[in-house]
Write a protein that holds these residues in place. Structure first.
Motif, PDB file in Angstrom:
ATOM      1  N   ASP A   1       0.815  -1.218   0.000  1.00  0.00           N
ATOM      2  CA  ASP A   1       0.000   0.000   0.000  1.00  0.00           C
ATOM      3  C   ASP A   1       0.851   1.271   0.000  1.00  0.00           C
ATOM      4  O   ASP A   1       0.331   2.360   0.240  1.00  0.00           O
ATOM      5  CB  ASP A   1      -0.966   0.030   1.192  1.00  0.00           C
ATOM      6  N   GLN A   2       2.142   1.137  -0.267  1.00  0.00           N
ATOM      7  CA  GLN A   2       3.012   2.314  -0.367  1.00  0.00           C
ATOM      8  C   GLN A   2       2.687   3.080  -1.651  1.00  0.00           C
ATOM      9  O   GLN A   2       2.558   2.492  -2.716  1.00  0.00           O
ATOM     10  CB  GLN A   2       4.475   1.874  -0.370  1.00  0.00           C
ATOM     11  N   GLU A   3       2.538   4.386  -1.545  1.00  0.00           N
ATOM     12  CA  GLU A   3       2.276   5.208  -2.720  1.00  0.00           C
ATOM     13  C   GLU A   3       3.569   5.463  -3.481  1.00  0.00           C
ATOM     14  O   GLU A   3       4.612   5.735  -2.886  1.00  0.00           O
ATOM     15  CB  GLU A   3       1.627   6.528  -2.310  1.00  0.00           C
ATOM     16  N   VAL A   4       3.473   5.394  -4.798  1.00  0.00           N
ATOM     17  CA  VAL A   4       4.631   5.611  -5.661  1.00  0.00           C
ATOM     18  C   VAL A   4       4.224   6.525  -6.806  1.00  0.00           C
ATOM     19  O   VAL A   4       3.043   6.816  -7.004  1.00  0.00           O
ATOM     20  CB  VAL A   4       5.172   4.265  -6.221  1.00  0.00           C
ATOM     21  N   GLU A   5       5.221   6.975  -7.552  1.00  0.00           N
ATOM     22  CA  GLU A   5       4.983   7.780  -8.739  1.00  0.00           C
ATOM     23  C   GLU A   5       5.438   7.012  -9.971  1.00  0.00           C
ATOM     24  O   GLU A   5       6.475   6.358  -9.946  1.00  0.00           O
ATOM     25  CB  GLU A   5       5.736   9.112  -8.652  1.00  0.00           C
ATOM     26  N   ALA A   6       4.645   7.080 -11.013  1.00  0.00           N
ATOM     27  CA  ALA A   6       4.973   6.424 -12.285  1.00  0.00           C
ATOM     28  C   ALA A   6       5.046   7.500 -13.372  1.00  0.00           C
ATOM     29  O   ALA A   6       4.058   8.184 -13.634  1.00  0.00           O
ATOM     30  CB  ALA A   6       3.939   5.370 -12.645  1.00  0.00           C
ATOM     31  N   ARG A   7       6.204   7.635 -13.974  1.00  0.00           N
ATOM     32  CA  ARG A   7       6.378   8.587 -15.067  1.00  0.00           C
ATOM     33  C   ARG A   7       6.219   7.824 -16.381  1.00  0.00           C
ATOM     34  O   ARG A   7       6.937   6.864 -16.648  1.00  0.00           O
ATOM     35  CB  ARG A   7       7.752   9.253 -14.973  1.00  0.00           C
ATOM     36  N   ILE A   8       5.258   8.262 -17.203  1.00  0.00           N
ATOM     37  CA  ILE A   8       4.897   7.551 -18.433  1.00  0.00           C
ATOM     38  C   ILE A   8       5.561   8.241 -19.619  1.00  0.00           C
ATOM     39  O   ILE A   8       5.249   9.394 -19.932  1.00  0.00           O
ATOM     40  CB  ILE A   8       3.372   7.510 -18.621  1.00  0.00           C
ATOM     41  N   ASP A   9       6.463   7.546 -20.280  1.00  0.00           N
ATOM     42  CA  ASP A   9       7.182   8.134 -21.419  1.00  0.00           C
ATOM     43  C   ASP A   9       6.236   8.515 -22.549  1.00  0.00           C
ATOM     44  O   ASP A   9       6.383   9.574 -23.166  1.00  0.00           O
ATOM     45  CB  ASP A   9       8.233   7.145 -21.937  1.00  0.00           C
ATOM     46  N   ALA A  10       5.252   7.643 -22.837  1.00  0.00           N
ATOM     47  CA  ALA A  10       4.363   7.893 -23.969  1.00  0.00           C
ATOM     48  C   ALA A  10       3.470   9.099 -23.745  1.00  0.00           C
ATOM     49  O   ALA A  10       2.922   9.652 -24.703  1.00  0.00           O
ATOM     50  CB  ALA A  10       3.510   6.653 -24.239  1.00  0.00           C
ATOM     51  N   LEU A  11       3.294   9.518 -22.498  1.00  0.00           N
ATOM     52  CA  LEU A  11       2.464  10.684 -22.180  1.00  0.00           C
ATOM     53  C   LEU A  11       3.341  11.891 -21.863  1.00  0.00           C
ATOM     54  O   LEU A  11       2.975  12.744 -21.049  1.00  0.00           O
ATOM     55  CB  LEU A  11       1.541  10.367 -21.000  1.00  0.00           C
TER      56      LEU A  11
END
Length: 453
Positions: free
Chosen positions: A289-299
């Motif tokens: 349940d740890q919050e993370v960040e996802a950086r999306i290359d296609a966006l």
């Protein structure tokens, strides 16, 4: 002139030996040389820039790269064999749960189903007739037969009694044969009355429990046959098990699909997940349940929030890997019937641990070689010493290090490639290096590539 050319060498020898014994000879040669004196060669000057070691609270970060995958995927199979007569959707279409994907031919099966339903109606009627028993008309008829048989019996009984009375008065009035015939008629009438009475009782009591149960069982068996055929009909309609997008089509119109043959592949993209491999040195920082960040290359680098859903407690150590699979799940959005996050997109997941104290060295101060990693510290005498360090997480232009260092130590960042231990240096940016070091927390980052990135 030969001695004049030797003068620079003698001067260097005098300096390196740190003794004046060569100086008189050098002076004599200098006086005896005609013309302008030759330029004296001096030792090269080690001009360097330095950056101070920083003591700070840093937040360790790990960046791992993975591929977006659907949470739900189904390769929908045919539950029965048959010829495809309808496939209403194309690849990429969105379908709702229970919506038709393919329809198979059912003409023969439909005929069998209609026959089974007709037989079921007959079985139900038989059961109802057995359960209810005889109709009122049948009961009245049985009662009438009983009364008629009783009347006949009474009539025969009266006739026999009269003959017996006549015989008693005069033997010649009634013969023995007549008397016996009257007796036979009475016995026959009694049997017919008993039969009619039993038939009347049966119509009043109704059928036996065993007969009713047998009729009910026959109807139930036929009901199951109807349900079986209806299920077979339903199997010829292949429907979506959940709402999602068709990403693969495995059949075309007119094809024969075998039992269990693939029809289409559907994915649910309301939520997506990314599996990344995390090094064993950092896995303790990961929690459910740890919050993370996802950086999306296609966006164009858009950041999407995610949550750690699973930490697989097993590495692929048999192949030499010491990293553990971590599954991150993210909410998706559907715009114009198209998902924003799509299967196969690259996602760069950033995990953040708890803030911790560390010494930070500028990345340009790190010297890596086959013999290890070290930095050059400038001492009060402007001489450098080599200090072996162990690298930790990076933080922008800084790297967390462990070694014989203190906050404020000056580390050589420019000119370090020319240095040897105990060399003397001249610091060019001494004023800048002496400034106070900021104490704000700085996220520290390590990067792991997954999936060929």
């Amino acid at each position: 002139m030969t001695y004049c050319r030797m003068l620079p060498t003698l001067v260097r020898s005098a300096r390196s030996a740190r003794t004046p014994r060569y100086l008189p000879l050098a002076l004599l040669l200098l006086v005896g040389c005609s013309g302008p004196p030759a330029a004296v060669e001096t030792a090269p000057q080690n001009n360097v820039n330095v950056v101070a070691v920083r003591a700070d609270h840093v937040t360790p970060e790990l960046m791992a790269v993975g591929t977006i995958m659907p949470v739900e995927r189904s390769r929908v199979a045919a539950a029965a064999e048959g010829k495809v007569i309808k496939f209403p959707h194309r690849v990429g279409a969105f379908v709702r749960e229970g919506e038709l994907l393919a329809e198979l031919r059912t003409v023969t099966l439909a005929i069998e189903l209609e026959g089974a339903r007709a037989l079921l109606r007959q079985r139900e009627q038989d059961y109802q007739r057995t359960k209810v028993g005889f109709r009122s008309e049948e009961k009245s008829q049985a009662e009438a037969k009983k009364l008629a048989a009783e009347a006949t019996m009474n009539l025969n009984e009266s006739a026999l009694r009269r003959l017996q009375d006549l015989r008693a008065k005069s033997e010649n009035a009634v013969s023995q044969q007549q008397l016996e015939e009257a007796q036979f008629q009475l016995e026959n009438a009694k049997q017919l009355f008993a039969e009619a009475e039993a038939a009347h009782a049966l119509t009043v009591a109704g059928n036996r429990t065993e007969e009713i149960d047998a009729a009910r069982a026959a109807a139930d068996v036929q009901q199951q046959e109807v349900l079986r055929l209806e299920d077979e009909m339903q199997k010829r309609n292949v429907v979506a098990p959940f709402s999602g997008f068709i990403v693969e089509k495995n059949i075309d119109l007119g094809e024969w699909v075998p039992l269990g043959g693939p029809v289409a592949t559907i994915v649910n993209l309301d939520e997506v997940e990314v599996q990344v491999n995390v090094e064993e040195s950092y896995i303790a920082e990961i929690r459910l349940d740890q919050e993370v960040e996802a950086r999306i290359d296609a966006l164009k680098g858009e950041v999407v929030r995610g949550v750690v859903r699973q930490v697989v407690p097993r590495s692929d150590w048999l192949t030499g890997s010491r990293s553990f699979p971590v599954i991150v799940r993210m909410k998706n959005t559907i715009e114009n019937n198209q998902p924003r996050l799509r299967e196969g997109m690259v996602a760069r997941i950033t995990f953040r641990g708890e803030a911790q104290s560390a010494l930070l060295a500028h990345k340009d101060a790190i010297v890596r070689s086959l013999n290890g990693t070290l930095v050059y510290v400038v001492g009060p005498d402007n001489k450098v010493r080599a200090v072996a360090v162990r690298e930790g997480a990076s933080s922008g232009e800084y790297i967390a290090v462990e070694g014989d260092l203190r906050s404020g130590d000056l580390l050589v960042t420019e000119g370090v490639e020319r240095l040897r231990p105990f060399d003397e240096v001249a610091i060019l940016n001494l004023d800048d290096a002496s400034r106070a070091v900021a104490t704000e927390s700085i996220p520290a980052t390590r990067t792991t590539n997954v999936g060929g990135e």
